[in-house]
Design a protein around this motif. Structure first.
Motif, short mmCIF file in Angstrom:
data_model
loop_
_atom_site.label_atom_id
_atom_site.label_comp_id
_atom_site.label_asym_id
_atom_site.label_seq_id
_atom_site.Cartn_x
_atom_site.Cartn_y
_atom_site.Cartn_z
N PHE A 33 0.82 -1.19 0.00
CA PHE A 33 0.00 0.00 0.00
C PHE A 33 0.87 1.26 0.00
CE2 PHE A 33 -2.37 3.36 2.18
CZ PHE A 33 -3.45 3.46 1.32
N LEU A 34 1.91 1.26 0.79
CA LEU A 34 2.82 2.41 0.84
C LEU A 34 3.58 2.59 -0.48
CD1 LEU A 34 4.24 2.07 4.47
CD2 LEU A 34 2.51 3.69 3.63
N SER A 35 3.77 1.50 -1.21
CA SER A 35 4.50 1.59 -2.48
C SER A 35 3.72 2.36 -3.54
CB SER A 35 4.87 0.19 -3.00
OG SER A 35 3.73 -0.46 -3.49
N ALA B 246 -5.50 -4.76 -14.77
CA ALA B 246 -6.42 -3.95 -13.98
C ALA B 246 -7.72 -4.70 -13.72
CB ALA B 246 -6.70 -2.61 -14.68
N LEU B 247 -8.25 -5.35 -14.75
CA LEU B 247 -9.46 -6.15 -14.56
C LEU B 247 -9.23 -7.30 -13.59
CD1 LEU B 247 -11.02 -6.44 -18.15
CD2 LEU B 247 -11.92 -5.19 -16.17
N ILE C 83 -4.68 0.23 -8.44
CA ILE C 83 -4.28 1.64 -8.41
C ILE C 83 -2.95 1.83 -9.12
CG2 ILE C 83 -3.55 3.52 -6.89
CD1 ILE C 83 -5.64 2.42 -4.86
N ASP C 84 -2.01 0.94 -8.87
CA ASP C 84 -0.69 1.02 -9.51
C ASP C 84 -0.82 0.91 -11.03
OD1 ASP C 84 2.24 1.14 -9.03
OD2 ASP C 84 2.19 -0.80 -10.06
N THR C 85 -1.62 -0.03 -11.49
CA THR C 85 -1.82 -0.22 -12.92
C THR C 85 -2.50 0.99 -13.55
OG1 THR C 85 -1.99 -2.60 -12.58
CG2 THR C 85 -2.82 -1.76 -14.65
N VAL C 86 -3.46 1.56 -12.88
CA VAL C 86 -4.17 2.74 -13.39
C VAL C 86 -3.21 3.94 -13.47
CG1 VAL C 86 -5.98 4.42 -12.86
CG2 VAL C 86 -6.47 1.98 -12.72
N LEU C 87 -2.33 4.08 -12.49
CA LEU C 87 -1.35 5.18 -12.53
C LEU C 87 -0.48 5.08 -13.78
CD1 LEU C 87 -0.14 5.39 -8.81
CD2 LEU C 87 -1.40 7.13 -10.09
#
Length: 143
Positions: free
Chosen positions: A13-15, A59-60, A72-76
């Protein structure tokens, strides 16, 4: 083992903060130069479009499995890819703005198509190949 999983979950989460920082710093370097033709031509829109496909699948997968940190990481990074696509299409280059979006995409993809084999050619036909063969021939004569 349960404590270890909790620690890894918190670190994951922090990453997101590190990913957000990476996306920002990467986009920031381009943002300042997005109007320069050389920068625009250095971005492969095709590569960015290709990267969106597996990103969408991941993402899916993250969404269906409830892995929101991965989502979230993938969307970024998908957002960064979209930014690169917009810059690579010459959207901010003076003189290109009056063209339509589809015209810019077609021109960009045609430009990339012409250059697609340059890297492969440089590996298969190095510019100094004749010199290297000549040197190796002379070395072989000494043997």
């Amino acid at each position: 083992m349960e404590i270890f999983q909790k620690v890894v979950s918190i670190l994951a989460f922090l990453s997101i903060g590190f990913s957000l920082t990476e996306v920002y710093l990467t986009a920031n370097q381009i943002w300042k130069r997005k109007h320069e033709r050389v920068v625009v031509e250095s971005i492969s829109v095709t590569a960015q479009l290709v990267s969106l496909f597996p990103g969408f699948i991941f993402a899916l997968n993250y969404l269906f499995n409830g892995e929101y940190v991965g989502l979230i990481d993938t969307v970024l990074f998908a957002g960064l890819a979209v930014f690169y696509i917009l810059v690579g299409m010459s959207l901010w280059v003076p003189g290109e703005r009056q063209k339509g979006l589809w015209t810019l995409i077609k021109e960009t993809l045609n430009f990339e198509r012409k250059e697609a084999g340059d890297l492969a050619k440089s590996f298969l036909k190095p510019s100094g190949a004749k010199k290297i063969i000549n040197i190796l021939s002379q070395v072989a004569m000494y043997d």
